[in-house]
Design an enzyme around this catalytic site. Structure first.
Site, PDB file in Angstrom:
ATOM      1  N   PHE A   1       0.828  -1.218   0.000  1.00  0.00           N
ATOM      2  CA  PHE A   1       0.000   0.000   0.000  1.00  0.00           C
ATOM      3  C   PHE A   1       0.861   1.267   0.000  1.00  0.00           C
ATOM      4  CE2 PHE A   1      -3.046  -2.896   2.433  1.00  0.00           C
ATOM      5  CZ  PHE A   1      -3.689  -3.300   1.269  1.00  0.00           C
ATOM      6  N   ILE A   2       1.929   1.252  -0.789  1.00  0.00           N
ATOM      7  CA  ILE A   2       2.846   2.378  -0.822  1.00  0.00           C
ATOM      8  C   ILE A   2       2.430   3.336  -1.936  1.00  0.00           C
ATOM      9  CG2 ILE A   2       5.239   3.119  -0.958  1.00  0.00           C
ATOM     10  CD1 ILE A   2       4.453   1.261   1.459  1.00  0.00           C
TER      11      ILE A   2
ATOM     12  N   ARG B   1      -0.413  14.410   8.665  1.00  0.00           N
ATOM     13  CA  ARG B   1      -1.845  14.133   8.758  1.00  0.00           C
ATOM     14  C   ARG B   1      -2.709  15.357   8.447  1.00  0.00           C
ATOM     15  NH1 ARG B   1      -1.060   9.989  13.744  1.00  0.00           N
ATOM     16  NH2 ARG B   1      -1.082   8.065  12.485  1.00  0.00           N
TER      17      ARG B   1
ATOM     18  N   GLN C   1     -26.872  11.143  -2.193  1.00  0.00           N
ATOM     19  CA  GLN C   1     -28.303  11.016  -1.895  1.00  0.00           C
ATOM     20  C   GLN C   1     -29.088  12.177  -2.505  1.00  0.00           C
ATOM     21  OE1 GLN C   1     -29.407   8.353  -0.291  1.00  0.00           O
ATOM     22  NE2 GLN C   1     -31.576   8.927  -0.346  1.00  0.00           N
TER      23      GLN C   1
ATOM     24  N   GLY D   1     -30.768   9.380  -8.321  1.00  0.00           N
ATOM     25  CA  GLY D   1     -30.198   8.411  -9.257  1.00  0.00           C
ATOM     26  C   GLY D   1     -28.993   8.950  -9.993  1.00  0.00           C
TER      27      GLY D   1
ATOM     28  N   GLU E   1      -2.654   6.910   6.328  1.00  0.00           N
ATOM     29  CA  GLU E   1      -1.934   7.708   7.346  1.00  0.00           C
ATOM     30  C   GLU E   1      -2.529   7.538   8.735  1.00  0.00           C
ATOM     31  OE1 GLU E   1      -0.136  11.396   6.737  1.00  0.00           O
ATOM     32  OE2 GLU E   1       0.070  11.148   4.581  1.00  0.00           O
TER      33      GLU E   1
END
Length: 389
Positions: free
Chosen positions: A155-156, A242, A342, A346, A369
């Protein structure tokens, strides 16, 4: 002056917004559809100084503070989450060097990253070491003036594209997290190979790869800090990066609200525009409220982290604000984009409209992260340390 931004920051924000609307937005749907890394957008962001905007000016970066960096990510994410990740991921790959590298290491590695000449990547996660970094199996064994690196990372972000990697490996498995060390690795070194390229739900134009290290020789001079300091370096890095993911999430949420408002003004049901329906107005009010609350927390977090500086040791306040911003902004992005789908009805479920892409993109901000479950754990432990509970 909104949100306490300076005049210069307001100008920067409007400049990035215009660039994003004119050059990035027209490519967003195609990037998602093809799942190919957008080299043209990477070059565009590099040419405009955005890939290294938050890196020191003396090292070839833009010299911007963390809040200004966050503004860049947020504005690009309003139209394309993949493109905003180009900025955030480059920042992440450089950050361990910025927080723990020697002056010589910074001069050697950062200028090429800041200019966009080389893509960088942060390689911490493994098949059995995601949230549990203590489970790191990648080994680095000292061999005179080199280390030999063996293991696998998963997952790099930018894994198969990066030329400069920061790899976390155990130099003493018996010490768990206290035995992890950090190394700058040339991705073109013998023994480095790219494994599986992931097919993802969202941020599809960002490459996510498995990296294999088979007896890779790394010069000892590429060790960041001291042996055993890798986990602390990783945590200090994430404290500072982060907010970038929080900015990405915030941008996605704001972008979803923007397009939803425009759609509801134009779409008519029961003889009048949908935006005149009271139940819909209530949903929009909630979306706006969550976005504004998230923005204020994020900008405060950026201020707290910036005050601590690159080289500061781990700070409970920095960790808390960074975790809270990432948590709130990403949960807001998921809720707002779900509500946007929502409200489109559609139409929200088909690819002709951007909200379904934004909803898929938003999900990853709750995961990478540090999952939001980990953020909650971090915040709770911080409360214990403060003696609040």
């Amino acid at each position: 002056m909104r949100y306490g931004l300076s005049e210069e920051q307001e100008l920067f924000r409007s400049t990035v917004r215009r660039l994003a609307l004119e050059r990035v937005q027209p490519r967003a749907a195609e990037i998602d559809q093809t799942g190919e890394f957008p080299w043209d957008i990477y070059e565009l962001l590099s040419e405009n100084g955005l890939v290294g905007v938050g890196m020191p000016e003396e090292l070839g970066g833009g010299g911007a503070d963390l809040l200004t960096f966050c503004l860049a990510v947020e504005e690009v994410a309003r139209v394309c989450a993949t493109s905003s990740l180009i900025i955030a991921a480059q920042h992440l790959g450089a950050m361990p060097i910025l927080v723990a590298g020697s002056p010589e290491q910074k001069r050697r590695f950062i200028p090429d990253i800041a200019s966009g000449k080389k893509i960088s990547a942060f390689a911490l996660t493994e098949p059995e070491a995601g949230s549990d970094a203590g489970g790191t199996k990648t080994r680095a064994v000292r061999d005179n003036d080199t280390y030999r690196l063996n293991g696998t990372k998963v997952f790099i972000t930018n894994g198969g594209l990066a030329k400069t990697l920061v790899v976390f490996a155990s130099t003493d498995p018996s010490l768990k997290t206290r035995g992890i060390s950090a190394f700058v690795v040339d991705a073109e070194s013998s023994g480095v190979s790219v494994g599986r390229i992931e097919e993802k739900m969202g941020i599809r134009g960002s490459q996510t790869a498995m990296l294999n290290f088979d007896d890779v020789v790394v010069p000892a001079e590429n060790l960041l800090g001291q042996e055993g300091e890798g986990f602390k370096i990783a945590m200090r890095t994430l404290d500072r990066t982060r907010p970038g993911i929080a900015s990405q999430a915030l941008g996605i949420a704001q972008g979803a609200l923007d397009v939803t408002l425009e759609h509801l003004r134009q779409r008519r049901q029961f003889g009048r525009p949908l935006i005149e329906q009271e139940a819909i107005q209530f949903m929009l009010a909630d979306m706006e409220t969550h976005i504004e609350a998230s923005r204020h927390l994020l900008y405060r977090a950026a201020e707290v982290v910036e005050t601590a500086g690159f080289a500061a040791s781990a700070s409970p306040e920095v960790t808390r604000y960074s975790a809270m911003a990432k948590l709130l902004c990403s949960d807001t992005a998921m809720q707002v984009t779900t509500d946007a789908v929502q409200l489109f009805g559609g139409y929200g479920y088909v690819r002709d409209y951007p909200v379904e892409r934004m909803m898929r993109d938003a999900k990853i901000t709750q995961i990478y992260e540090g999952t939001n479950q980990i953020q909650r754990l971090v915040i709770f432990r911080n409360l214990l340390e403060k003696g609040t509970i």
